[in-house]
Enzyme design. Sequence first.
Site, PDB file in Angstrom:
ATOM      1  N   CYS A   2       0.874  -1.316   0.004  1.00 40.81           N
ATOM      2  CA  CYS A   2       0.049   0.111   0.052  1.00 40.81           C
ATOM      3  C   CYS A   2       0.846   1.346   0.003  1.00 40.81           C
ATOM      4  CB  CYS A   2      -0.988   0.183   1.197  1.00 40.81           C
ATOM      5  SG  CYS A   2      -1.949  -1.347   1.212  1.00 40.81           S
ATOM      6  N   ARG A  27       2.903   0.259  -5.223  1.00 43.23           N
ATOM      7  CA  ARG A  27       3.015  -0.339  -4.073  1.00 43.23           C
ATOM      8  C   ARG A  27       1.648  -1.042  -3.739  1.00 43.23           C
ATOM      9  NH1 ARG A  27       6.697   1.626  -0.737  1.00 43.23           N
ATOM     10  NH2 ARG A  27       5.524   1.064   1.126  1.00 43.23           N
ATOM     11  N   TRP A  73      -3.227  -2.389  -1.492  1.00 41.39           N
ATOM     12  CA  TRP A  73      -2.920  -3.732  -1.882  1.00 41.39           C
ATOM     13  C   TRP A  73      -3.131  -4.763  -0.620  1.00 41.39           C
ATOM     14  CZ3 TRP A  73       0.027  -7.876   0.187  1.00 41.39           C
ATOM     15  CH2 TRP A  73       0.211  -9.163  -0.866  1.00 41.39           C
ATOM     16  N   ASN A  97      -0.656   1.756   6.080  1.00 42.17           N
ATOM     17  CA  ASN A  97       0.085   0.757   5.111  1.00 42.17           C
ATOM     18  C   ASN A  97       0.748  -0.119   6.232  1.00 42.17           C
ATOM     19  OD1 ASN A  97       1.949  -0.540   3.566  1.00 42.17           O
ATOM     20  ND2 ASN A  97       3.588   0.884   4.015  1.00 42.17           N
ATOM     21  N   GLY A  98       0.539  -1.349   6.098  1.00 40.11           N
ATOM     22  CA  GLY A  98       0.921  -2.300   7.193  1.00 40.11           C
ATOM     23  C   GLY A  98       0.150  -3.409   7.653  1.00 40.11           C
ATOM     24  N   GLU A 482      16.509 -15.349 -13.159  1.00 43.98           N
ATOM     25  CA  GLU A 482      16.329 -14.004 -13.149  1.00 43.98           C
ATOM     26  C   GLU A 482      15.410 -13.900 -14.533  1.00 43.98           C
ATOM     27  OE1 GLU A 482      15.743 -11.675 -11.428  1.00 43.98           O
ATOM     28  OE2 GLU A 482      15.477  -9.809 -12.573  1.00 43.98           O
ATOM     29  N   LYS A 486      11.356 -12.852 -14.639  1.00 44.95           N
ATOM     30  CA  LYS A 486      11.199 -11.755 -15.251  1.00 44.95           C
ATOM     31  C   LYS A 486       9.954 -12.013 -16.153  1.00 44.95           C
ATOM     32  CE  LYS A 486      12.232  -9.068 -13.660  1.00 44.95           C
ATOM     33  NZ  LYS A 486      13.204  -9.010 -12.501  1.00 44.95           N
ATOM     34  N   GLU A 489       6.659 -13.017 -13.931  1.00 42.66           N
ATOM     35  CA  GLU A 489       6.071 -11.776 -13.259  1.00 42.66           C
ATOM     36  C   GLU A 489       5.091 -11.074 -14.118  1.00 42.66           C
ATOM     37  OE1 GLU A 489       8.329  -9.668 -10.574  1.00 42.66           O
ATOM     38  OE2 GLU A 489       9.848  -9.501 -11.848  1.00 42.66           O
ATOM     39  N   HIS A 505      18.723 -34.052 -14.920  1.00 41.68           N
ATOM     40  CA  HIS A 505      17.923 -34.752 -13.813  1.00 41.68           C
ATOM     41  C   HIS A 505      16.880 -34.302 -13.642  1.00 41.68           C
ATOM     42  CE1 HIS A 505      22.382 -35.610 -12.569  1.00 41.68           C
ATOM     43  NE2 HIS A 505      22.609 -34.412 -13.141  1.00 41.68           N
ATOM     44  N   LYS A 604       5.546  -3.378  -5.676  1.00 40.41           N
ATOM     45  CA  LYS A 604       6.982  -3.159  -5.609  1.00 40.41           C
ATOM     46  C   LYS A 604       7.638  -3.352  -4.454  1.00 40.41           C
ATOM     47  CE  LYS A 604      10.487  -1.638  -7.956  1.00 40.41           C
ATOM     48  NZ  LYS A 604      11.270  -2.551  -8.846  1.00 40.41           N
TER      49      LYS A 604
HETATM   50  O1  M6R Z   1      13.143  -4.099  -2.958  1.00 35.18           O
HETATM   51  P1  M6R Z   1      13.733  -5.464  -2.904  1.00 35.18           P
HETATM   52  O2  M6R Z   1      14.931  -5.508  -3.582  1.00 35.18           O
HETATM   53  O3  M6R Z   1      13.964  -5.954  -1.367  1.00 35.18           O
HETATM   54  O4  M6R Z   1      12.579  -6.490  -3.417  1.00 35.18           O
HETATM   55  C1  M6R Z   1      12.746  -7.847  -3.416  1.00 35.18           C
HETATM   56  C2  M6R Z   1      11.622  -8.473  -4.198  1.00 35.18           C
HETATM   57  O5  M6R Z   1      10.351  -8.461  -3.734  1.00 35.18           O
HETATM   58  C3  M6R Z   1      11.996  -7.869  -5.694  1.00 35.18           C
HETATM   59  O6  M6R Z   1      13.114  -8.288  -6.269  1.00 35.18           O
HETATM   60  C4  M6R Z   1      10.799  -8.737  -6.714  1.00 35.18           C
HETATM   61  O7  M6R Z   1      11.207 -10.028  -6.802  1.00 35.18           O
HETATM   62  C5  M6R Z   1      10.617  -8.229  -7.936  1.00 35.18           C
HETATM   63  N1  M6R Z   1       9.479  -7.987  -8.529  1.00 35.18           N
HETATM   64  C6  M6R Z   1      11.285  -8.714  -9.017  1.00 35.18           C
HETATM   65  O8  M6R Z   1      11.256  -8.017 -10.434  1.00 35.18           O
END
Ligand code: M6R
Length: 609
Positions: A2, A27, A73, A97-98, A482, A486, A489, A505, A604
Site C-alpha cells: 500500500c 505499491r 494492496w 500501510n502495514g 532471473e 521476469k 511476473e 536430472h 513493488k
Molecule cells: O526491494 P527489494 O529488492 O528488497 O525487493 C525484493 C523483491 O520483492 C523483488 O526483487 C521482486 O522479486 C521483483 N518484483 C522482481 O522483479
Amino acid sequence: MCGIIGYVGEQQAADVIVDGLRRLEYRGYDSAGVAVVNGGIHLRRAVGKLRNLAKSLATEPIEGSLGIGHTRWATHGRPTEPNAHPHVVGRVAVVHNGIIENHLALKAELQAAGHVFASETDTEIFSHLIDRALSQGCTLEEAVRAATAEVEGAYAIAVLDVEQRDRVVVAKQQSPLILGVGQGETFCASDIPAILSHTRDVVFLEDGDMAVLTREGFEISRFETGESIERPVTRVQWSAVAAEKGGYKHFMLKEIHEQSRAITDTIRGRVSLEQGDVFIEELGLSADDLRSMRRIIIIACGTSWHAGLVGKHYIEQATRIPVEVDLASEFRYRDPIVDERTLILAISQSGETADTLAALKEAQRRGARAAAVVNVIGSSIARTASNVLYTHAGPEIGVASTKAFTTQMTALYLIAVRFGRLLGTLDADRARVLLRALVEVPGEVSRAIELNAGIREVAHRFQHVTSALYLGRGLLHPIALEGALKLKEISYIHAEGYAAGEMKHGPIALIDEHTPTVIAAPRGPSFDKTCSNLQEIAARHGPVIVVGDEGDEQLESLADALLPVPKTTPWTAPLVTVIPMQLLAYHLADLKGTDIDQPRNLAKSVTVE
Ligand code: M6R
C-alpha cells in the site's frame, strides 16, 4: 504494501494526493481513496486502478487543502469500496500501510464496547481507537499516541480530525514513511517519488516516531514517551523527471534503457584503474574486520536474491571466504548459525522488504556485523544496517526489477574486488583486469540493447507459448533464474530457471516442440558444456533461444533464435546477458497486453511478510 500520502498547504489537496498516489501505485493498485477536510470530511474511494478514483474526482471534485490518500494492496479484506482507505469513523479519517497483528483481539474488544465496523480491514481499528480517544477529550496527537499504545504490528498511518483542521498527524512503526518539506506546505508519503514534483527536502521518520504536519512545518516526537526529537532534513538528488516515463511506453522499458547510466553511476568515483582498487569506505570494513569473518551470508528476496547468487561467485573467487546466499524469508525461521564472526550482506532495491529487514535484524540480534546494498536512500534497511553501499539506479517504478538488478551485481562486483584487495587474495594486476572489464560494461549494456532492437520479432514467434525453460551455468545460473522470473511476473507465462547441468536430472522431461528453452551461452569457461545442452534440447525438437556472442556462427546454426550480446568477460557476462532476457520478457508481455508496470497480484515493495 500500500501507499499513503498526506498533504497540508495551499494547493487543492485532492490534486496533490492523486498525483502522489499515481507515483505510489506500484505499491498496490486494487483500490484507492482520498479524504479531504473542508467543513466536514469528504471521502471518495474507488475499486480498481487509481484512474477510477481520478475519474470520479474529475467528475465531482472535492475542494480543500488538507487531505490524505491511499492506494491499496489488500491484506485484510477483499478489494471492495468499503475496504478501501481512508477509513472514516466519527471525527477521524485514517490511511494505513502495514498489518495490525492484534486486530482480532482489539476488534472484539471494541465491538463489545458498542463500536460498529464498516469494513473487513485491520486499519479500521485505528480509526475507532483514535475517535474514541478524541471523544474522551484528547487532542489528535494524544489520540494517535493512545492508539499506538494498543496496536501491535507494522504501520505507517496518516490521520485527519475534522475538528483540528490545520494538521495531519502521522505515526510510523516498521512501515516506511517520509515527510516532505515545502514552502508553506508539508507532505507525508510512503516513498519519495510521491512528493518529488513538490519538494526534494525530505525527513526519514524512524520506527516509534510520530509527527504533526502543518503548513508551517512539522514537529516529531516519540510516541511511547511523547519526547520531542529532531530528525535531519535530507535533500534528495533524484529529480521528478527521473520518476516519469520519459516517452517510453512503460517504466520497465525506460528502466531497461537506463541501465548503462545506472551502472556508470554505481561505479562512478569508486574505482581506480591505476591502483587496481575500489573505494567503498562506506562499507566500513577493515582488513582485520574481514580476516575475523568465518563466512559471509547474503540475505535478500526475489531479484535481489538472484543478484546475491551472482555476488557469491564474485566474493568467493576474490576472497576465498565462504559465502551463503539465503532467502530472507527462510533465513530467520531456520535458527541460522550466525555470530560475531559472520558478515551479513542484505540486498534490497527498496530497502523496505519486510522479510529482508526482519532477517537483517535477527542476524544483528545474534551478533553478526551487517552491511547492506540498497537503492533507496534512507530506507529502513539502509538505516538498520551498520553500513550501506548505495546502488545509484535512481527510482525504479516498474514492479519488475531491471536496473536495480544490474546495479546490485555491479555493487557486489565492487565489494568482491575491494574485499579481495583488503585481504590480499586479489593482487593489483588481477584487480585491474577485473575493473577494466567492469568499466566496459555500460557500453556493452548499451550495445546489447541496440543489438536486440529486433527482439520483438522473436517475441512474436513465441507469443503463444505457455511454458518456457531458462538455463545457465556458473555465474549465468542466477541469470537463468532471473530471466524466468521476469517472464513469469510480467507475461504470466510459466517459466522455470535451472542450472544447465541439472537439465538431465529432471527438466529435460518438459522439452517438446511447444516449450522453448532460453539458454545463456556466451563464450566462456562452460561454453562447450552449455552447447551440449543445446544440442540435447534440439534433438528432442525443443525450440532453443540462445543468448550468445554477437556473430557466433556456431550458435546461430544451432539455435532457433540468437539474442546477441557483445563479447565480454566471465565476470561481466551476467550484467550483459540479462539484457536480452529482460527485453524478451518485456516484449512477450507487451504482445499479450498485460499490465507490465503493475502486474497482477504483485507490488513493488513487499512490506508485509
Ligand atoms: O526491494 P527489494 O529488492 O528488497 O525487493 C525484493 C523483491 O520483492 C523483488 O526483487 C521482486 O522479486 C521483483 N518484483 C522482481 O522483479
